[in-house]
Design an enzyme around this catalytic site. Structure first.
Site, PDB file in Angstrom:
ATOM      1  N   MET A 349       0.611  -1.124  -0.445  1.00  0.00           N
ATOM      2  CA  MET A 349      -0.193   0.179   0.109  1.00  0.00           C
ATOM      3  C   MET A 349       1.101   1.306  -0.191  1.00  0.00           C
ATOM      4  SD  MET A 349      -3.434  -1.314   2.138  1.00  0.00           S
ATOM      5  CE  MET A 349      -2.351  -0.353   3.851  1.00  0.00           C
ATOM      6  N   HIS A 356       9.030  -3.419   3.701  1.00  0.00           N
ATOM      7  CA  HIS A 356       8.638  -3.453   1.866  1.00  0.00           C
ATOM      8  C   HIS A 356       9.599  -3.974   1.342  1.00  0.00           C
ATOM      9  CE1 HIS A 356       5.203  -0.533   3.517  1.00  0.00           C
ATOM     10  NE2 HIS A 356       4.648  -2.112   3.267  1.00  0.00           N
ATOM     11  N   GLN A 380     -10.259  -3.258   2.326  1.00  0.00           N
ATOM     12  CA  GLN A 380     -10.256  -3.399   3.257  1.00  0.00           C
ATOM     13  C   GLN A 380      -9.916  -2.439   4.715  1.00  0.00           C
ATOM     14  OE1 GLN A 380      -6.636  -4.197   1.970  1.00  0.00           O
ATOM     15  NE2 GLN A 380      -5.147  -3.510   3.776  1.00  0.00           N
ATOM     16  N   ASP A 469       2.234  -9.089   9.092  1.00  0.00           N
ATOM     17  CA  ASP A 469       0.691  -9.661   9.030  1.00  0.00           C
ATOM     18  C   ASP A 469       0.761 -11.295   8.830  1.00  0.00           C
ATOM     19  OD1 ASP A 469       0.147  -6.276   8.904  1.00  0.00           O
ATOM     20  OD2 ASP A 469       1.429  -6.213   7.971  1.00  0.00           O
ATOM     21  N   GLN A 472      -2.540 -12.490   7.430  1.00  0.00           N
ATOM     22  CA  GLN A 472      -2.974 -12.004   6.695  1.00  0.00           C
ATOM     23  C   GLN A 472      -2.128 -13.289   5.357  1.00  0.00           C
ATOM     24  OE1 GLN A 472      -2.836  -8.149   4.766  1.00  0.00           O
ATOM     25  NE2 GLN A 472      -0.394  -8.789   3.759  1.00  0.00           N
ATOM     26  N   ARG A 506       2.660   2.110   9.784  1.00  0.00           N
ATOM     27  CA  ARG A 506       1.574   3.677  10.279  1.00  0.00           C
ATOM     28  C   ARG A 506       2.780   4.214  11.748  1.00  0.00           C
ATOM     29  NH1 ARG A 506      -2.663  -0.476   9.047  1.00  0.00           N
ATOM     30  NH2 ARG A 506      -4.090   0.270   8.544  1.00  0.00           N
TER      31      ARG A 506
HETATM   32  P1  AMP Z   1       1.407  -2.978   3.733  1.00  0.00           P
HETATM   33  O1  AMP Z   1       2.038  -1.797   2.730  1.00  0.00           O
HETATM   34  O2  AMP Z   1       1.743  -2.239   5.256  1.00  0.00           O
HETATM   35  O3  AMP Z   1       0.083  -3.559   3.089  1.00  0.00           O
HETATM   36  O4  AMP Z   1       2.048  -4.433   3.239  1.00  0.00           O
HETATM   37  C1  AMP Z   1       3.000  -4.831   2.496  1.00  0.00           C
HETATM   38  C2  AMP Z   1       3.832  -6.027   2.657  1.00  0.00           C
HETATM   39  O5  AMP Z   1       4.880  -5.565   3.011  1.00  0.00           O
HETATM   40  C3  AMP Z   1       2.670  -7.417   3.478  1.00  0.00           C
HETATM   41  O6  AMP Z   1       3.052  -8.694   2.638  1.00  0.00           O
HETATM   42  C4  AMP Z   1       3.112  -7.068   4.764  1.00  0.00           C
HETATM   43  O7  AMP Z   1       3.227  -7.712   5.564  1.00  0.00           O
HETATM   44  C5  AMP Z   1       4.625  -5.872   4.749  1.00  0.00           C
HETATM   45  N1  AMP Z   1       5.039  -5.275   5.180  1.00  0.00           N
HETATM   46  C6  AMP Z   1       5.141  -4.869   6.312  1.00  0.00           C
HETATM   47  N2  AMP Z   1       5.925  -4.431   7.691  1.00  0.00           N
HETATM   48  C7  AMP Z   1       6.725  -5.305   7.353  1.00  0.00           C
HETATM   49  C8  AMP Z   1       8.090  -5.292   8.784  1.00  0.00           C
HETATM   50  N3  AMP Z   1       7.973  -4.631   9.471  1.00  0.00           N
HETATM   51  N4  AMP Z   1       8.427  -6.629   8.080  1.00  0.00           N
HETATM   52  C9  AMP Z   1       8.279  -7.156   6.982  1.00  0.00           C
HETATM   53  N5  AMP Z   1       7.740  -7.179   5.788  1.00  0.00           N
HETATM   54  C10 AMP Z   1       5.954  -5.969   6.296  1.00  0.00           C
END
Ligand code: AMP
Length: 602
Positions: A349, A356, A380, A469, A472, A506
């Site tokens: 996102m 990421h 979501q 997550d 997820q 966040r």
């Molecule tokens: P989001 O942009 O929050 O939807 O996250 C995109 C992807 O990055 C998802 O698969 C998350 O689980 C992963 N992600 C977010 N934060 C972390 C983190 N601290 N360590 C590893 N993966 C992450």
């Protein structure tokens, strides 16, 4: 080999200072155990002991015990923490497993925040602060040259006497000081001025004074850091910070700072604990820190990425790399058709961080082509959630992704993903109904639907998700299997800040006090993890341990904590025999954070 007697010392680390202290203590007939993770260092120490190389070239070797497992050190009474600041969290976790409740760990590290981090894991009664002007150079694994005699200043601590005695018998000059923090800041002013500039320019300390530009930068840095110290009521141990920094640079003219050595070795540096900590202290006290901020960013930019480590030619490949960015479905399909297989896909996102990027790096390492999507998926978010405020910075994201060698970035609009009259949804039933699903109704319906649509459009061979997550990942695995998507779901480890906070877009919502409080999630999970490793296997008890830590933080409000089967997410009861997913959601102020760890056999 447990170093748990009154004449034993556990040394955390295998670097220059760790080796120097080990050699001196071993020479004074103490039993020294070194606990570290650097394989070559451990091997050399195990084979030859610590080798002290004097200035005249003569060498003496001293016996030490060596281990990489805290379990070998159960009940240890005295420990010196001599790891680099970015390794403090790991050292704290290891000490939490082996330090006796009556024991004391003394940190003699550079940089700010190490004492506090250790105290979070061990309790304030078990940690103490010291500052040393002793130096050392590592000549090779387990081989150290002392860098001149120095003083160790120790703050007052009821349990300090035996360690002070041991260090004194080992030949160190010991002083006690009522305020080691002021001495630490005194050192910080010097380190923050000399280390980053020499590391960036690849020059020894003395050259800072030889050039007018670097000399004025050095002075401006010293004034800026001294202003932050003074705003906190800290009195530096010298009257004129600029004169102090210039004098050290001149006295150590030929030395190369350890930060320069780290950059040259392609290793992480202590920049976060030095300039980063000053920037944070400046934010708290309202003092501007433009010089520390810029030095922080520049040194971080020199840190190697995983990719740099894995492929020699990656920099050249990336420099000439073309990344395509598309929005429409037609352009996406066209660009996708031109990509060589296998294609790795990372859905995000946006507002990207190292978490990421770790997924992108995993995809880059395993696939011929890498596709990333950036889409803040409205379905979501529930109406009371943060959709409109969700942080966005697409240009910055694109720059980061280009640096990582991504081939194709898709930034669809909400209208493309959800055309007018949209009414098709994917519902994963059981796995999506508990934990996050029960707190955020409809969340996983939105996630599963958008991910299925992304899979349909991109047709990847592998898709990468973060363990951060965890639920997820379980839901996506289930959906991928149930809908017969022909791809592998890869789940990558959670990436954390040095103090344990899991990276999340966040986290930008947190103010400085909340940011500090947010470490409570990781502290609670680690405490339960440590209890499990010490034999506390009862699910209810582990939940209780976690809840107690969260409740000790006034800014935190626990929403749920769960100890569940990692695949089915069924809540566990009684003894845990294999693995469990310990997960939680906690409000820190108005910000809702989630985190988890896996406990049990991996
Ligand atoms: P989001 O942009 O929050 O939807 O996250 C995109 C992807 O990055 C998802 O698969 C998350 O689980 C992963 N992600 C977010 N934060 C972390 C983190 N601290 N360590 C590893 N993966 C992450």
């Amino acid at each position: 080999m447990s170093p748990n007697t009154n004449n034993s010392m556990l040394i955390m680390g295998t670097g220059a200072m760790a080796c120097l202290f080990a050699a001196r203590l071993s020479a004074a007939s103490y039993r020294v155990t070194m606990l570290g993770t650097w394989r070559e260092g451990l091997q050399a120490l195990r084979k030859n002991g610590v080798v002290l190389v004097d200035n005249d070239g003569s060498e003496r070797s001293f016996p030490v015990q060596v281990t990489n497992s805290p379990q070998d050190c159960n009940g240890v009474r005295f420990a010196l923490v001599l790891v680099k600041s970015w390794q403090t969290q790991r050292a704290a976790q290891q000490l939490a497993e082996c330090l006796s409740t009556q024991g004391l760990a003394l940190t003699l590290q550079n940089g700010l925040g190490n004492l506090e981090l250790l105290a979070q894991f061990l309790g304030a009664q078990c940690v103490a602060l010291g500052v040393t002007t002793t130096g050392a150079t590592l000549l090779g694994p387990g081989r150290v040259r002392p860098g001149g005699e120095g003083v160790i200043s120790l703050n007052g601590h009821p349990r300090m006497a035996p360690i002070a005695r041991m260090l004194s018998k080992a030949g160190f000059t010991i002083e006690t000081t009522p305020d080691a923090t002021a001495l630490l800041w005194g050192k910080l002013v010097i380190n923050a001025a000399i280390n980053p500039i020499t590391a960036l320019l690849g020059i020894p300390n003395g050259e800072l004074l030889a050039r007018e530009t670097t000399r004025s930068l050095l002075r401006a840095s010293a004034r800026e850091t001294a202003a932050v110290a003074s705003a906190q009521g800290i009195q530096l141990p010298y009257p004129d910070p600029v004169a102090a920094v210039e004098s050290i640079a001149s006295r150590t003219a030929k030395n190369r700072s350890s930060m320069l050595q780290d950059v040259q070795r392609g290793a992480p540096t202590e920049i976060d604990a030095i300039c980063g900590a000053i920037v944070q202290a400046g934010e708290r006290t309202g003092i501007q820190t433009p010089i520390n901020s810029i030095l922080l960013q520049l040194v971080k930019a020199m840190h190697p990425t995983e990719k740099d480590k894995s492929t020699k030619t990656s920099r050249e490949i990336i420099r000439g790399h073309k990344m395509e960015k598309v929005t429409s479905l037609a352009d996406l399909r066209d660009a996708r058709a031109r990509l060589p297989a296998p294609v790795g896909f990372v859905p995000t996102m946006g507002y990207l961080h190292e978490g990421h990027l770790s997924l992108v790096r995993a995809a880059r390492a395993e696939c011929a082509s890498v596709v990333v999507s950036i889409f803040v998926n409205p379905t979501q978010f529930s109406p009371n959630e943060d959709l409109s405020n969700y942080p966005r910075d697409v240009q910055r994201d694109l720059n980061l992704l280009k640096e990582e060698g991504v081939d194709l970035v898709w930034t669809p609009t909400p209208e493309i993903m959800y055309p007018p009259g949209y009414q098709t949804w994917i519902t994963v039933e059981e796995a999506a109904s508990v934990l996050e699903g029960s707190m955020r109704p409809g969340h996983f319906r939105g996630v599963a639907t958008v991910v299925a649509k992304l899979f349909n459009a991109i047709i990847p061979d592998k898709a990468y998700f973060g363990q951060k997550d965890a639920q997820q990942a379980v839901v996506i695995r289930r959906m991928t299997h149930d809908l017969n998507f022909n791809l592998d779901v890869v789940v990558c480890p959670t990436i954390r800040e040095p103090d344990g906070l899991a990276l999340s877009s966040r986290n930008v919502y947190l103010n400085p006090n909340e940011r500090q409080a947010a470490t409570v999630l990781c502290r609670a999970l680690v405490k339960a993890q440590v209890a499990f490793s010490k034999g506390d296997h009862d699910a209810k008890r582990l939940l209780q341990i976690t809840i107690e830590v969260i409740e000790s933080e006034p800014l935190a409000r626990l929403q749920y904590v769960s100890c569940a089967h990692p695949d089915t997410l069924h809540e566990l009861e009684g003894e845990i025999h294999t693995q469990a997913l310990l997960s939680m959601a906690v409000y820190i102020g108005k910000t809702r954070l989630i985190d988890n760890v896996m406990i049990g056999d991996q």
